[in-house]
Scaffold this active site. Structure first.
Site, mmCIF file in Angstrom:
data_model
loop_
_atom_site.group_PDB
_atom_site.id
_atom_site.type_symbol
_atom_site.label_atom_id
_atom_site.label_comp_id
_atom_site.label_asym_id
_atom_site.label_seq_id
_atom_site.Cartn_x
_atom_site.Cartn_y
_atom_site.Cartn_z
ATOM 1 C CG ASP A 1 18.688 46.039 -4.358
ATOM 2 O OD1 ASP A 1 19.233 46.414 -5.414
ATOM 3 O OD2 ASP A 1 18.722 46.698 -3.300
ATOM 4 C CD GLU B 1 22.491 44.776 -7.332
ATOM 5 O OE1 GLU B 1 22.697 45.681 -8.161
ATOM 6 O OE2 GLU B 1 21.785 44.944 -6.311
#
Length: 763
Positions: free
Chosen positions: A384, A421
């Site tokens: 993330d 990401e």
């Protein structure tokens, strides 16, 4: 719902964990004792070893080692029960004996399994230097492998420096039994080219009553869906965060219903090494380890890999007024990036940023990844806000971040899948430029260009072709491949696929933020009505658009990721940021799988088609020998024209594919090249209803002596011409004579068009 296969039923029967009954989950031992005068026995105390960090079993008990550079005193607290406010015993670590460098350590003799521990740490409390030590706080070991009693911890110091009182009930580290019968489980190591990812949520997958699960919302509930996942054809589950977090951290209510909001997604970790206990059901503390491992083992047995969505960019401690669970109280100035005045730099939008490239924090992150791989047999990670992992201790982006290099080159992590990401909330955007060739990336350019093409935005033909062909504009120049691109249309972060074609704007009012949260650039459309409708014309077009988007995803080079439930039209009722909706908004309603069984079948057929044609999964970019692009009239496509119409021939080892796309609102005729060998057969036609939208491979209708084919408005069609008589996946030898004939046919339709222009859209 279908009954699981016998092997799955046997695995579940071995794990009767309801009401804490478990023959498969090791029961924590509860007879370990504390020092004389506390508890029911004696725990021996020895100096201990400074490595490895965390709590580890040794020959006569356990060894505990904790990092804190600036602490002046550390105390280990032992509890018989996680609900105890006061410890059964306290062990003060005298620095001369129990400190080596910055590591505090102790060996506790005896069988302590089934008991709990926590820490108290003292040191300077100097806000301007970033130190927030408070001896009244009870803290978690950052390396704790199991956590119990996760409740709101004490707050950081108030501006006047007054200490907070010891909370009546706080977090505890569980001394859990780590033993587990893996039954010779080993990594699957599916090649990237064969990988099809299904993004899902452990709780959301089976918590809805319609799931029919014996273990709803649990790790074992995921096992119950293995037959469904196998039939669908996916090869990997990407699980939203399972690192332990605090679901009650949100102090808001749904303004529409008054319902308390909860952290459903889990992107605010408290204990990085520990699986979420709430996903294990009613087990004794520490039992979540065995439940998680059982899920992984059974998924592996079914040929499905496990990829964890991990959060190392921030923690659930939030900003200065947030709760203190661990890092802030152990060494705030080391673990977090701080501003010159001692406040938290926020590159995550969550109040703090982990100091990822500090050597100590870097080591902890690598240790954590190794833990999930070695102890829990995890196959990969999606990071993330991964750009944070490339920032230095001042928050600057590094050209060659040591953490990213260390993860990529670590010998234990060498075979695991790494997905970034590749952006953060501080302005970093590195899609196509993320450091290191090992990293695959969530390709948001793919998402946006494909959405806009099918919505009918003019001038997207070239960009669409680039995405279909593997995004060479992003990855070829850096020596990477199409497999560095994780292609997706939807993810947890945004609309579901059903909502993408049913809502023109977001509807996040239930989140209690005035509909200000969530992105506005969704590139969505409602096709004639906002939200649910009974209009059959609108519904038919929505279904067609869903099929167009899914077909594009599974026909593209790169690694496809399917958002769980999109294959049966799961809806969040227009909420594109359902992070706090632990309710029917987010849960999988499995009655939709029955109601939309024909769409689920379509997805199964497309996945099978992708697996049957290796040319769609190749790790290289297309060459002129592999692909030929053409427009509706058989000549060069209009890459930037208003109509968004495109076709291409893709030459594989045993068949040639003809992919036809008409994203315009009007029907269109496409001139067809002559079939290379056998007649063209229609493998996909999104304008048709099931089963004609994706016929079985052996039953695809042929079209003989057809030189032009009509595509309805907003339609995808796929034609197949097999090389020779052995069809449907069996390669045959192509003769030189036939190769010359095919070359002449290509020249007649001007199929020597170059690769489409590189086209990029905004993130």
């Amino acid at each position: 719902m279908a009954e699981p296969p016998r092997s799955v039923r046997r695995a579940l029967d071995r794990l009767q964990v309801v009401s804490g009954r478990s023959s498969g989950l090791p029961k924590p031992v509860r007879h370990a004792a504390a020092p004389a005068g506390a508890g029911n026995g004696t725990v021996g105390i020895a100096r201990g070893d400074p490595l490895p960090l965390g709590l580890h079993e040794c020959w006569d008990g356990v060894n505990l080692a904790v990092f804190s550079r600036h602490a002046t005193r550390m105390e280990v607290l032992l509890f018989d029960d996680p609900a105890q406010a006061e410890p059964s015993s306290r062990i003060m670590l005298e620095p001369r004996r129990h400190r080596t460098g910055d590591a505090w350590h102790v060996r506790l003799r005896g069988d302590l399994r089934g008991r709990f521990y926590a820490l108290r740490v003292d040191g300077p409390e100097a806000l301007e230097e970033g130190h927030l030590f408070n001896p009244n706080r009870v803290l978690l070991d950052p390396y704790a492998g199991a956590v119990a009693g996760l409740v709101a911890g004490s707050r950081a110091s108030t501006p006047n420096g007054e200490p907070d009182p010891l909370p009546a009930r706080s977090v505890r580290c569980a001394i859990a039994d780590q033993r587990f019968d893996w039954q010779d489980d080993a990594p699957l190591r599916h090649p990237w080219g064969d990988t099809i990812i299904y993004e899902t949520h452990v709780r959301g997958l089976t918590i809805h009553p319609s799931s029919g699960a014996r273990y709803p919302g649990q790790y074992l509930g995921v096992i119950e869906k293995i037959p469904y996942l196998q039939a669908l054809g996916v090869t990997a589950l990407e699980l939203m965060p399972v690192q332990a977090f605090y679901p009650e951290a949100i102090a808001r209510r749904n303004p529409l219903t008054g319902e308390a909001l909860r952290d459903y997604w889990g992107y605010n970790p408290i204990a990085l090494f520990a699986p979420m206990a709430g996903y294990a059901g009613d087990v004794a503390p520490g039992g979540e380890l065995a439940a998680f491992k059982t899920m992984v083992r059974e998924l592996h047995r079914a040929g499905i890999e496990v990829i964890l969505d991990v959060v190392f960019n921030h923690t659930g401690e939030g900003g200065r007024t947030g709760p203190t669970y661990s890092f802030r109280g152990l060494d705030n100035a080391i673990y977090y990036i701080l501003t010159p005045d001692g406040d938290y730099a926020d590159y995550t939008g969550c109040g703090n940023t982990l100091n990822c490239n500090h050597p100590v924090v870097r080591g902890m992150i690598v240790d954590c990844l190794r833990h999930w791989v070695v102890q829990c047999h995890v196959d990969g990670f999606r990071f993330d806000l991964a750009s944070v992992l490339g920032r230095d201790q001042s928050g600057n982006l590094l050209p060659n971040p040591p953490l990213l290099e260390q993860i990529a080159e670590d010998p234990i992590l060498r075979d695991v899948k790494l997905i970034a990401e590749a952006w953060d909330a501080g302005g970093a955007f590195q899609v196509g430029r993320f450091p290191g060739r090992r990293w695959a990336e969530w390709n948001c350019h793919y998402r946006d260009d494909v959405r806009r093409f099918w919505r009918g935005d003019p001038g997207l033909t070239g960009a669409f072709a680039t995405r279909l062909a593997g995004s060479s504009d992003l990855y070829q120049g850096g020596g990477e491949s199409p497999l560095n691109s994780v292609n997706f249309i939807t993810s947890h972060d945004g609309f579901t696929l059903n909502d993408l074609v049913s809502y023109a704007r977001k509807h996040n009012e239930a989140n209690g933020e005035g509909n200000r949260d969530g992105i506005d650039a969704n590139y969505s459309e409602n096709n004639g009505a906002e939200g649910p409708t009974d209009d059959p014309r609108i519904e038919a077009m929505r279904l067609r658009q869903i099929k167009n988007l899914l077909a594009t995803l599974l026909l593209s080079r790169g690694v496809p990721m399917l958002l769980g439930g999109d294959e049966f039209r799961r809806t969040q009722r227009g909420n594109n940021n359902a992070y706090c909706q632990d309710n029917a908004t987010s849960w999988y309603d499995w009655s939709l799988a029955e109601r939309n069984a024909s769409l689920a079948r379509f997805v199964r057929q497309l996945i099978a088609f992708r697996k049957a044609h290796s040319v769609l999964r190749a790790e290289t970019f297309y060459t002129d020998a592999d692909v030929a692009w053409f427009g509706a009239k058989g000549s060069m496509p209009d890459w930037h024209g208003p109509d968004n119409r495109l076709a291409c021939l893709v030459r594989g080892s045993h068949a040639t594919l003809c992919l036809l796309f008409n994203a315009s609102h009007a029907p269109c005729g496409f001139l067809l090249p002559a079939p290379p060998m056998e007649p063209w057969r229609i493998a996909v036609d999104t304008s048709k209803t099931a089963p004609d939208d994706a016929p079985d491979l052996g039953g695809a209708p042929s079209i003989d002596d057809v030189h032009e084919i009509r595509l309805e408005a907003r339609t995808t069609m796929v034609l197949v011409s097999w090389w020779g008589n052995e069809r449907y996946g069996r390669a045959v030898t192509r003769s030189a004579e036939h190769g010359q004939e095919n070359s002449r046919q290509d020249q007649e339709l001007d199929l020597g068009a170059p690769e489409p222009p590189a086209a990029m859209s905004g993130a």
